[in-house]
Every structure is written in C-alpha cells, then in structure tokens.
Design a protein around this motif. Sequence first.
Motif, PDB file in Angstrom:
ATOM      1  N   GLU A  50    -103.904  24.011  57.304  1.00  0.00           N
ATOM      2  CA  GLU A  50    -105.246  24.457  57.655  1.00  0.00           C
ATOM      3  C   GLU A  50    -106.231  23.359  57.296  1.00  0.00           C
ATOM      4  O   GLU A  50    -106.063  22.657  56.300  1.00  0.00           O
ATOM      5  N   GLU A  51    -107.235  23.188  58.137  1.00  0.00           N
ATOM      6  CA  GLU A  51    -108.260  22.186  57.878  1.00  0.00           C
ATOM      7  C   GLU A  51    -109.183  22.675  56.765  1.00  0.00           C
ATOM      8  O   GLU A  51    -109.600  23.833  56.741  1.00  0.00           O
ATOM      9  N   HIS A  52    -109.502  21.763  55.851  1.00  0.00           N
ATOM     10  CA  HIS A  52    -110.411  22.096  54.751  1.00  0.00           C
ATOM     11  C   HIS A  52    -111.329  20.899  54.553  1.00  0.00           C
ATOM     12  O   HIS A  52    -111.041  19.997  53.767  1.00  0.00           O
ATOM     13  N   GLY A  53    -112.432  20.894  55.299  1.00  0.00           N
ATOM     14  CA  GLY A  53    -113.323  19.740  55.280  1.00  0.00           C
ATOM     15  C   GLY A  53    -112.595  18.522  55.817  1.00  0.00           C
ATOM     16  O   GLY A  53    -111.923  18.589  56.846  1.00  0.00           O
ATOM     17  N   PRO A  54    -112.673  17.399  55.097  1.00  0.00           N
ATOM     18  CA  PRO A  54    -111.997  16.182  55.568  1.00  0.00           C
ATOM     19  C   PRO A  54    -110.492  16.173  55.262  1.00  0.00           C
ATOM     20  O   PRO A  54    -109.798  15.247  55.655  1.00  0.00           O
ATOM     21  N   PHE A  55    -110.009  17.198  54.569  1.00  0.00           N
ATOM     22  CA  PHE A  55    -108.624  17.220  54.150  1.00  0.00           C
ATOM     23  C   PHE A  55    -107.840  18.290  54.899  1.00  0.00           C
ATOM     24  O   PHE A  55    -108.420  19.217  55.481  1.00  0.00           O
ATOM     25  N   THR A  56    -106.541  18.155  54.878  1.00  0.00           N
ATOM     26  CA  THR A  56    -105.656  19.175  55.427  1.00  0.00           C
ATOM     27  C   THR A  56    -104.875  19.800  54.288  1.00  0.00           C
ATOM     28  O   THR A  56    -104.220  19.093  53.515  1.00  0.00           O
ATOM     29  N   ARG A  57    -104.965  21.089  54.175  1.00  0.00           N
ATOM     30  CA  ARG A  57    -104.238  21.802  53.134  1.00  0.00           C
ATOM     31  C   ARG A  57    -103.052  22.549  53.734  1.00  0.00           C
ATOM     32  O   ARG A  57    -103.024  22.839  54.931  1.00  0.00           O
ATOM     33  N   VAL A  58    -102.109  22.864  52.879  1.00  0.00           N
ATOM     34  CA  VAL A  58    -100.967  23.680  53.278  1.00  0.00           C
ATOM     35  C   VAL A  58    -101.009  24.948  52.446  1.00  0.00           C
ATOM     36  O   VAL A  58    -101.240  24.904  51.238  1.00  0.00           O
ATOM     37  N   ARG A  59    -100.800  26.069  53.100  1.00  0.00           N
ATOM     38  CA  ARG A  59    -100.779  27.345  52.393  1.00  0.00           C
ATOM     39  C   ARG A  59     -99.491  28.092  52.712  1.00  0.00           C
ATOM     40  O   ARG A  59     -98.876  27.890  53.772  1.00  0.00           O
ATOM     41  N   ALA A  60     -99.076  28.939  51.797  1.00  0.00           N
ATOM     42  CA  ALA A  60     -97.885  29.749  52.007  1.00  0.00           C
ATOM     43  C   ALA A  60     -98.196  30.901  52.959  1.00  0.00           C
ATOM     44  O   ALA A  60     -99.307  31.439  52.966  1.00  0.00           O
ATOM     45  N   THR A  61     -97.220  31.257  53.768  1.00  0.00           N
ATOM     46  CA  THR A  61     -97.356  32.391  54.679  1.00  0.00           C
ATOM     47  C   THR A  61     -96.088  33.240  54.582  1.00  0.00           C
ATOM     48  O   THR A  61     -95.066  32.811  54.052  1.00  0.00           O
ATOM     49  N   GLY A  62     -96.175  34.446  55.113  1.00  0.00           N
ATOM     50  CA  GLY A  62     -94.998  35.310  55.127  1.00  0.00           C
ATOM     51  C   GLY A  62     -94.750  35.953  53.775  1.00  0.00           C
ATOM     52  O   GLY A  62     -95.463  35.728  52.798  1.00  0.00           O
ATOM     53  N   ASP A  63     -93.709  36.765  53.743  1.00  0.00           N
ATOM     54  CA  ASP A  63     -93.379  37.510  52.531  1.00  0.00           C
ATOM     55  C   ASP A  63     -91.908  37.304  52.180  1.00  0.00           C
ATOM     56  O   ASP A  63     -91.112  36.850  52.993  1.00  0.00           O
ATOM     57  N   GLY A  64     -91.590  37.671  50.956  1.00  0.00           N
ATOM     58  CA  GLY A  64     -90.201  37.625  50.526  1.00  0.00           C
ATOM     59  C   GLY A  64     -89.836  36.334  49.837  1.00  0.00           C
ATOM     60  O   GLY A  64     -90.667  35.438  49.633  1.00  0.00           O
ATOM     61  N   ASP A  65     -88.567  36.249  49.469  1.00  0.00           N
ATOM     62  CA  ASP A  65     -88.064  35.081  48.767  1.00  0.00           C
ATOM     63  C   ASP A  65     -88.035  33.853  49.671  1.00  0.00           C
ATOM     64  O   ASP A  65     -88.071  33.967  50.907  1.00  0.00           O
ATOM     65  N   ALA A  66     -87.943  32.697  49.057  1.00  0.00           N
ATOM     66  CA  ALA A  66     -87.802  31.446  49.817  1.00  0.00           C
ATOM     67  C   ALA A  66     -86.495  31.471  50.597  1.00  0.00           C
ATOM     68  O   ALA A  66     -85.507  32.079  50.159  1.00  0.00           O
ATOM     69  N   PRO A  67     -86.453  30.823  51.757  1.00  0.00           N
ATOM     70  CA  PRO A  67     -85.235  30.840  52.569  1.00  0.00           C
ATOM     71  C   PRO A  67     -84.071  30.095  51.944  1.00  0.00           C
ATOM     72  O   PRO A  67     -82.933  30.257  52.381  1.00  0.00           O
ATOM     73  N   ASP A  68     -84.325  29.259  50.923  1.00  0.00           N
ATOM     74  CA  ASP A  68     -83.262  28.499  50.279  1.00  0.00           C
ATOM     75  C   ASP A  68     -83.760  28.056  48.906  1.00  0.00           C
ATOM     76  O   ASP A  68     -84.945  27.731  48.754  1.00  0.00           O
ATOM     77  N   PRO A  69     -82.893  28.014  47.894  1.00  0.00           N
ATOM     78  CA  PRO A  69     -83.326  27.606  46.557  1.00  0.00           C
ATOM     79  C   PRO A  69     -83.943  26.215  46.508  1.00  0.00           C
ATOM     80  O   PRO A  69     -84.812  25.959  45.660  1.00  0.00           O
ATOM     81  N   LEU A  70     -83.525  25.294  47.393  1.00  0.00           N
ATOM     82  CA  LEU A  70     -84.080  23.945  47.361  1.00  0.00           C
ATOM     83  C   LEU A  70     -85.565  23.915  47.691  1.00  0.00           C
ATOM     84  O   LEU A  70     -86.289  23.033  47.229  1.00  0.00           O
ATOM     85  N   VAL A  71     -86.015  24.842  48.517  1.00  0.00           N
ATOM     86  CA  VAL A  71     -87.425  24.855  48.914  1.00  0.00           C
ATOM     87  C   VAL A  71     -88.234  25.860  48.116  1.00  0.00           C
ATOM     88  O   VAL A  71     -89.455  25.959  48.293  1.00  0.00           O
ATOM     89  N   ALA A  72     -87.580  26.602  47.218  1.00  0.00           N
ATOM     90  CA  ALA A  72     -88.269  27.649  46.453  1.00  0.00           C
ATOM     91  C   ALA A  72     -89.392  27.112  45.568  1.00  0.00           C
ATOM     92  O   ALA A  72     -90.476  27.708  45.533  1.00  0.00           O
ATOM     93  N   PRO A  73     -89.197  25.994  44.818  1.00  0.00           N
ATOM     94  CA  PRO A  73     -90.298  25.506  43.977  1.00  0.00           C
ATOM     95  C   PRO A  73     -91.559  25.176  44.781  1.00  0.00           C
ATOM     96  O   PRO A  73     -92.674  25.470  44.323  1.00  0.00           O
ATOM     97  N   ALA A  74     -91.383  24.581  45.950  1.00  0.00           N
ATOM     98  CA  ALA A  74     -92.548  24.243  46.773  1.00  0.00           C
ATOM     99  C   ALA A  74     -93.250  25.506  47.239  1.00  0.00           C
ATOM    100  O   ALA A  74     -94.488  25.592  47.204  1.00  0.00           O
ATOM    101  N   LEU A  75     -92.489  26.499  47.676  1.00  0.00           N
ATOM    102  CA  LEU A  75     -93.101  27.741  48.152  1.00  0.00           C
ATOM    103  C   LEU A  75     -93.791  28.477  47.010  1.00  0.00           C
ATOM    104  O   LEU A  75     -94.890  29.018  47.187  1.00  0.00           O
ATOM    105  N   THR A  76     -93.182  28.479  45.836  1.00  0.00           N
ATOM    106  CA  THR A  76     -93.802  29.126  44.676  1.00  0.00           C
ATOM    107  C   THR A  76     -95.130  28.470  44.330  1.00  0.00           C
ATOM    108  O   THR A  76     -96.133  29.153  44.071  1.00  0.00           O
ATOM    109  N   SER A  77     -95.143  27.142  44.349  1.00  0.00           N
ATOM    110  CA  SER A  77     -96.372  26.412  44.043  1.00  0.00           C
ATOM    111  C   SER A  77     -97.462  26.717  45.061  1.00  0.00           C
ATOM    112  O   SER A  77     -98.622  26.961  44.697  1.00  0.00           O
ATOM    113  N   LEU A  78     -97.103  26.737  46.343  1.00  0.00           N
ATOM    114  CA  LEU A  78     -98.090  26.978  47.388  1.00  0.00           C
ATOM    115  C   LEU A  78     -98.520  28.432  47.431  1.00  0.00           C
ATOM    116  O   LEU A  78     -99.600  28.742  47.951  1.00  0.00           O
ATOM    117  N   SER A  79     -97.688  29.334  46.904  1.00  0.00           N
ATOM    118  CA  SER A  79     -98.057  30.748  46.877  1.00  0.00           C
ATOM    119  C   SER A  79     -99.200  31.003  45.904  1.00  0.00           C
ATOM    120  O   SER A  79     -99.936  31.983  46.035  1.00  0.00           O
TER     121      SER A  79
END
Length: 222
Positions: A50-79
Amino acid sequence: MSEEPLIVEDTLLLLFQPDSGTIAGENTLFYVLGGAVLADLAFAGRVEAEEHGPFTRVRATGDGDAPDPLVAPALTSLSRKPQDVQAVLADIGPHLRGPVLDRVVARGDLHRTEGKVLGLFPTTRISLAGDRRSDLVRRARAVLIDGDAPDPRIAATIALLSASGTLPQFHAEIPWGSDVYTRAKALENGDWGAAATSSAVARTMNAVIMNTVIASTVLPRT
C-alpha cells in the motif's frame, strides 16, 4: 513444510553454484531471500503493498496461520503493523539463510557434509543432490534464452535474481548477453505477460522487487 517448495527455497537453490559449492551473491543474499519470502506471502494472499506518502508499505492480510513455518516470522511481524518494504527486508532477511538452506537439504535438493580441517576446525561442504536445480535452470533458460512465457513462480524468481544483480554469475548455464539482460529487466519491471497475477499481487511484487534493487545496490551489505 509445504508440499511444493516455496519461491524462497527455489531462489536459494538456483543461487547455489555446483562447481564451487558456494551460493552466488552472498553479500546481498539476505535482501533476495527476504524479497522471496514476501513474494511467497503475496502469492498466498497474506500480504499486500500500500502506498504511504513517498514510501510503499506492506501489510498483512487474510486470517489464520502462516502458510509455511519459513514465512511465519515475516507474517507475524507484519501482523503487528504495516512496515516499509526495505525495513521488512532488513528485518527478516538476515535470519533466512540457515533455515532455508536446512529446508532445501531436507527436501533432498542439496547435500550437506560436516567435517573438520586438520581434525580441529569444523567445516561444511554443500553439494548438489537431486534434479530440481537442473529443472529450475532449464525453466529459467527457456524464458531468458528462448523467450518462452514464464509461469508466475519462475517469473518472480528471475525478477529477484535480476534485481540483485546476480544473473551474470549464471553465464556458464545461462549465457549472459543483451537479450538475457533485456528479458530479465522486463520481468524485474513487472512485464510478466501471460504470467501476470492479480493486481494486488502484481502491486506487491513490484514494490518488493523495486526495493530489492535499492537494498542490493544502496544499503549497507553484511
């Protein structure tokens, strides 16, 4: 562990150089692996740019657990809160090499041998195992050399490698030249043709790849 390898797994496997037993682009590897994790989450519908002024941010979407343990830390942080893409890459990237390598070894695509030099100093040797890397190289060659239309996963992987500047190191397998450069840059810029994904995924991938370029060429390397 996901039944199908993640984009981050395939990216690391492709970067492995069988002749030397090393991984290409080690000095920018964590940016590339971080970008690949965001790509995996984008394709799973779990993050969105999503655009946020001059920067682009990433936000978590959807519900439930991460689709794989390798990506779980990133999703937790963005949540917890949306974050700038570069901040996410710098946060999650440095912790990925070991776990992703472990996963690729566990799948049987790479083999790891532990030993000691002079009977004292621990050493690790990595070698190729299985045919998956050869298949990935074949698919990348078909896109970059033959001009075939890519599927979304290989398009994302090539775009990340192009963004990191590591593609010329594949010259022995994918001869480097102006046509390869042009096709790779087109993928890097989001021109995926028939492989185009939903607008939300495309927007997120464009942000990830653009910031991988910035991170790999401008930010401090470790």
